[in-house]
Enzyme design. Sequence first.
Site, PDB file in Angstrom:
ATOM      1  N   GLY A  51      20.679   4.490 100.584  1.00  0.00           N
ATOM      2  CA  GLY A  51      19.314   4.312 100.072  1.00  0.00           C
ATOM      3  C   GLY A  51      19.342   3.877  98.612  1.00  0.00           C
ATOM      4  O   GLY A  51      20.376   3.437  98.100  1.00  0.00           O
TER       5      GLY A  51
ATOM      6  N   GLU B 195      -1.794   4.820 101.821  1.00  0.00           N
ATOM      7  CA  GLU B 195      -1.406   3.423 102.051  1.00  0.00           C
ATOM      8  C   GLU B 195      -1.594   3.046 103.514  1.00  0.00           C
ATOM      9  O   GLU B 195      -2.145   1.986 103.831  1.00  0.00           O
ATOM     10  CB  GLU B 195       0.042   3.212 101.606  1.00  0.00           C
ATOM     11  CG  GLU B 195       0.190   3.126 100.096  1.00  0.00           C
ATOM     12  CD  GLU B 195       1.612   3.349  99.593  1.00  0.00           C
ATOM     13  OE1 GLU B 195       1.831   3.200  98.379  1.00  0.00           O
ATOM     14  OE2 GLU B 195       2.500   3.689 100.399  1.00  0.00           O
TER      15      GLU B 195
ATOM     16  N   ALA C 181      11.559   6.975  94.696  1.00  0.00           N
ATOM     17  CA  ALA C 181      12.617   5.970  94.692  1.00  0.00           C
ATOM     18  C   ALA C 181      13.186   5.799  93.286  1.00  0.00           C
ATOM     19  O   ALA C 181      14.400   5.723  93.103  1.00  0.00           O
ATOM     20  CB  ALA C 181      12.069   4.648  95.207  1.00  0.00           C
TER      21      ALA C 181
END
Lengths: 457, 457
Positions: B49, B207, B352
């Site tokens: 990731g 979202e 992130a």
Amino acid sequence: MPRKSAIATEPRCARRAQGVADADPNIAPAELAAAPPQARPRIVIIGGGFGGIACAKALARAAADVTVIDRNNYHLFQPLLYQVATAALSPADIAEPIRKLLRRQRNAEVVMAEVTGIDTAARMVLTGDGARIPYDRLVIATGSVYNYFGHADWERHAPGLKTIDNARAIRTRVLMGFECAEREADPARREALMTSVIIGGGPTGVEMAGSIAELARHALARDFRHIDPREARVVLVEAGPRVLAAFPEALSAYALRRLEKLGVEVRTGEAGEEVTADGVRLPGGFLPANAIVWGAGIRASPAAQWLGVAPDRAGRIPVNARLEVAGHPGIYALGDTVAAPGPTGAPLPGLAQVAKQQGEHLGRELARELRGSGGAPAPFVFRNRGNAAIIGRHAAVFDFGKRRLKGTLAWLLWAVVHVYLLVAFEQRVLVSIQWLWRYVTYQRGARLITNRTDASE
Amino acid sequence: MPRKSAIATEPRCARRAQGVADADPNIAPAELAAAPPQARPRIVIIGGGFGGIACAKALARAAADVTVIDRNNYHLFQPLLYQVATAALSPADIAEPIRKLLRRQRNAEVVMAEVTGIDTAARMVLTGDGARIPYDRLVIATGSVYNYFGHADWERHAPGLKTIDNARAIRTRVLMGFECAEREADPARREALMTSVIIGGGPTGVEMAGSIAELARHALARDFRHIDPREARVVLVEAGPRVLAAFPEALSAYALRRLEKLGVEVRTGEAGEEVTADGVRLPGGFLPANAIVWGAGIRASPAAQWLGVAPDRAGRIPVNARLEVAGHPGIYALGDTVAAPGPTGAPLPGLAQVAKQQGEHLGRELARELRGSGGAPAPFVFRNRGNAAIIGRHAAVFDFGKRRLKGTLAWLLWAVVHVYLLVAFEQRVLVSIQWLWRYVTYQRGARLITNRTDASE
């Protein structure tokens, strides 16, 4: 927006719809289907491929309601499907929702359903979910499927290249082969994992073989540490004497040279005697392989059975020059699923351009007939725009009948034509540029290993 | 290219490899794994990731062999996964092969395998296929999974949004809902088929709700003849008092207004009491729905169990400011799977940008240590680049800590930042332009209904 009542509930929908129950048993699907009473003739088109979509669009201004039935919600740009199978394109790059293609055509509606039969007496199309869809005119454009010549069990080991799931399965299998080879200590197993066999030397087989070879030699070349993908084996098996048998001999010979230059082993005059999970048995012995792709022959869709007409050897429905099915006035068929008489009397080949031209022609003729602007319906005449096959970068062949073309020029022409077609295909300019860019730079933007369950199908 | 011997055969590979047999039982995986003797330290990174890839790249010039292990062959740009779930992007647009990301880094290799445990005594990573991968330093970057709070059975009805298969399943379910509604005669069933419920009002939930609402109101608006997709119901359920709880109240209030403007029904203070195939039970009663999306909470990966350390309430591994696991010298962890002390002492959030910065920091520190250029290892300090959530076109919120931003400007900033990130992400200029284009023009280029089997997972 005015509402018409819907056709019928689809049990598959019901399942899909997470528990919504099936159609009320007290309402016979036929009643639902019958409402509303048809004000104007309904033309039902089975199949949203090149032929079906062209026919529907040609009926845009016809005094009729048009219903397009397809088992998928998208139209597939099949000529580039091999690039999905070899990770150059994403499925969505070559698939467009049929609803989107027809959204501005108010006289057209789309039904996503699997057709299982036709009740010609009642003039109803039957679907797998028990719906009965009435028609006044019927257009059958159901295409073709791969022919395993009685070895249906081979399909799970050697998928053909007709659907997006086929392409994803092949992509996953090829890519997983390299992943596993990277971790495989045994040299023999490693070679098997890096071996792909393509059965059938027609355009699809040649395109797949060339594209897998280029994937290994370029896109993957530097990706691994324990194997060298450039050592991957790609074997193309063709039972006949030459690849691209439908093309002139000179072009076949050129294709053979180019394939060998890409490192593809071409074996003509050899038929796959057995396809197993481990590889392919050939006259010369058993060839262990990871990915096996079937392109050895196609057979028409089962539409002939729906009508109870006698198909030809390839399972195709015989139609007359006006694409009408003998003995079935008001029922037409076109594309890969028919044997339509060509200029020489021999049936026209199963090509996208044939299906597209037939669809446009039939749509125009039906619209003209509905306008009642007399005159006998015109027979369909095929105009050959050139039959192409792509071997790899800078290597393609074109057969225009009289003229022929090969090499870089043919490849450039092929690329330009396909960008043009992709752009025409709902103004997808950026996708097309991107595709051309990726393609010319040898990039593979879609190297995903997903749906591993599908991969074994 | 010089060959090192491969690590070990992966039985899943063997299966995948169509019948290639498993590893020779006479060779213990450990032996295979042990060869060749390690010349220089091997740093093993579990997880490809944001954190794992950043760490691997920061080790490019380190005097060490780097091995990245991931169950998938691709790195996923997760912040845009919701756009795959709502047909705006193709999976390949936001997924990049890990091998491609590291192809030029000669000291890095990639292993596609599922990690099942760690033998800290022998310093080996254990994989599901029986391989044992030796390490000198270990970096755990295994991220997080959705937390169903003891209701694991809800997952099949209400997938989260962590993987490409999740996104495809949601996309298929939403699109099939409209297909079935188009053919559904019963009004109640039709409404259920056009109802989506999103559980959890965090960034993902907001979202998804905004994106599904826009899909129905714009992309699909004119596609159907019997239903009006603009009548689709999108319900966002949040147990807490407000959406985007991690943001300042003013931004939550703005998000709420914008969601309601898009037609999303926001229900705060309500928890899903039961999730079934038919819908969601809420305090107010049962809400029949077609697509149900889970975004109600995440839990760290099970890595803590691998190490036998006591996780925090969210299952996260406690690490010190140098990201080292207490009692396990040489083992580091970062990203969603750890509780790393933030400036206030509270653990840093699972973002992130946190994982990415931690990966870069740890890679730099390990490289420095291997160079032997003394000095104590520096603690990790998080630099907040701004926390964003997107509600829809012209509506996003940014929280920079001191500063805040909302509305069209925030949305433009969000779009620019993401195009920049996508481009940085292997120079995918054209994909990014295409994405921005599709996005600004409300197109949905990836409206495919595929893998119907997956869709029910």
